[in-house]
Design an enzyme around this catalytic site. Structure first.
Site, short mmCIF file in Angstrom:
data_model
loop_
_atom_site.label_atom_id
_atom_site.label_comp_id
_atom_site.label_asym_id
_atom_site.label_seq_id
_atom_site.Cartn_x
_atom_site.Cartn_y
_atom_site.Cartn_z
N ASN A 13 -25.44 -22.65 29.07
CA ASN A 13 -26.57 -23.59 28.93
C ASN A 13 -26.21 -24.55 27.80
OD1 ASN A 13 -28.95 -24.92 28.50
ND2 ASN A 13 -30.09 -23.13 27.78
N LYS A 15 -27.75 -27.15 26.79
CA LYS A 15 -28.91 -27.73 26.08
C LYS A 15 -28.68 -29.23 25.89
CE LYS A 15 -29.70 -23.19 24.12
NZ LYS A 15 -30.19 -22.34 23.06
N HIS A 99 -37.07 -21.78 29.88
CA HIS A 99 -36.32 -21.43 28.67
C HIS A 99 -37.28 -21.40 27.48
CE1 HIS A 99 -33.53 -21.66 25.34
NE2 HIS A 99 -32.63 -21.16 26.17
N GLU A 101 -37.08 -22.58 24.64
CA GLU A 101 -37.22 -23.88 23.98
C GLU A 101 -38.20 -24.77 24.74
OE1 GLU A 101 -33.02 -24.57 23.85
OE2 GLU A 101 -32.86 -22.96 22.37
N GLU A 171 -34.02 -13.40 27.28
CA GLU A 171 -33.56 -14.05 26.06
C GLU A 171 -34.57 -13.82 24.94
OE1 GLU A 171 -30.57 -17.39 27.23
OE2 GLU A 171 -32.53 -18.26 26.86
N GLY A 177 -29.63 -18.75 19.06
CA GLY A 177 -29.12 -19.69 18.06
C GLY A 177 -29.18 -19.17 16.64
N SER A 217 -27.20 -15.52 21.24
CA SER A 217 -26.04 -15.31 20.35
C SER A 217 -24.90 -14.51 21.00
CB SER A 217 -26.47 -14.66 19.04
OG SER A 217 -27.35 -15.52 18.34
P1 13P Z 1 -27.29 -19.17 21.89
O1 13P Z 1 -26.19 -18.53 22.71
O2 13P Z 1 -26.85 -20.42 21.19
O3 13P Z 1 -27.95 -18.16 21.00
O4 13P Z 1 -28.40 -19.66 22.94
C1 13P Z 1 -28.82 -18.79 23.93
C2 13P Z 1 -29.61 -19.53 24.91
O5 13P Z 1 -30.69 -20.04 24.60
C3 13P Z 1 -29.09 -19.68 26.27
O6 13P Z 1 -30.02 -20.20 27.13
#
Ligand code: 13P
Length: 258
Positions: A13, A15, A99, A101, A171, A177, A217
């Site tokens: 992903n 982003k 997601h 976010e 997640e 992150g 992560s």
């Molecule tokens: P990270 O791998 O940067 O922690 O992000 C995970 C994520 O949100 C994948 O959709």
């Protein structure tokens, strides 16, 4: 006794990262390095702007292409939105939905996740539906309750046939992150719970066939231990999917962990 073979998946992903030029460079390299058939499915999810160019490069490759969101209406006065039909035409076969976010910054709810997932299926896109608890929810012992509500609301009025077409990504928001990965045991506990909940509503056969990815992560050095767990069928990778060698190392470790 029946056997279920769930082919693992590693999805990146991206982003809000990579211009069209950067995306082209990345997938050109990825395609070259993943030219042999893989024992895991590999998918990249660039921003909308790069989808068509990336799709063109990925033709005749095993690497799948996904978008990061969609709107549930097919067309109309919805400034800024993109529909499933448009994504399909741009070359996407997958779409990330709900997601954390999107839930956190763009006010998405289990209800919008429900509508978007229905719309994605209607456009023949495979939804990768994200669920997960925040740190506060985990610390106050509400993890399973939150997951249950996300499943019930997100998949309200879904049929077994529809559920069979989904991919779910667990997640935990506190692991995204932050560099703070869930332990394999923490992740497995929730993955098993998700499968059990889906089995209750949609039958054991449906639940056993469903791929549940872990996200938060994920790095080359923690993917093997996560994949060793019975209900973890791969990963949705954020930060570590942006650099080709790191992403390829995750794919390689995942393939060896099967
Ligand atoms: P990270 O791998 O940067 O922690 O992000 C995970 C994520 O949100 C994948 O959709």
């Amino acid at each position: 006794m029946s056997f279920h073979t769930r082919k693992p998946m590693i999805a990146g992903n991206w982003k809000l990262n990579k211009t069209i030029r950067e995306a082209i460079e990345f997938v050109t390299l990825l395609k070259r390095r993943l030219s042999d058939p893989q024992s895991v499915d590999v998918v990249v999810c660039p921003p909308y702007t790069a989808l068509s160019d990336v799709a063109e490069i990925l033709t005749e490759s095993e690497i799948g292409l996904g978008a990061q969101d969609l709107y549930w209406e097919e067309k109309g006065a919805f400034t800024g939105e993109v529909s499933g039909v448009m994504l399909k035409e741009a070359g996407a076969d997958f779409v990330i939905i709900g997601h954390s976010e999107r839930r956190q910054f763009f006010h998405e709810t289990n209800d919008t996740v429900n509508k978007k997932t229905k719309a994605a299926l209607k456009s023949n896109l495979t939804p990768i539906v994200c669920i997960g608890e925040t740190l506060g929810e985990r610390e106050s012992g509400k993890t399973f309750q939150v997951i249950e509500t996300q499943i019930k609301g997100g998949f309200l009025n879904f049929s077994r046939e529809e559920i069979k077409k989904l991919i779910i990504a667990y997640e935990p928001v506190w692991a995204i992150g932050t560099g703070k990965v869930a332990t394999p045991q923490q992740a497995e506990e929730v993955h098993a719970f998700i499968r059990k909940e889906l089995a209750k509503d949609f039958g054991e056969e449906t639940a056993l066939g469903l791929r549940i990815l872990y996200g938060g992560s994920v790095k080359p050095d923690n993917i093997s231990n996560l994949m060793a767990e019975a209900d973890i069928d791969g990963a949705l990778v954020g930060g570590a999917s942006l650099e080709a060698n790191t992403f390829l190392d995750i794919v390689k470790s995942a393939s060896m962990a099967i």
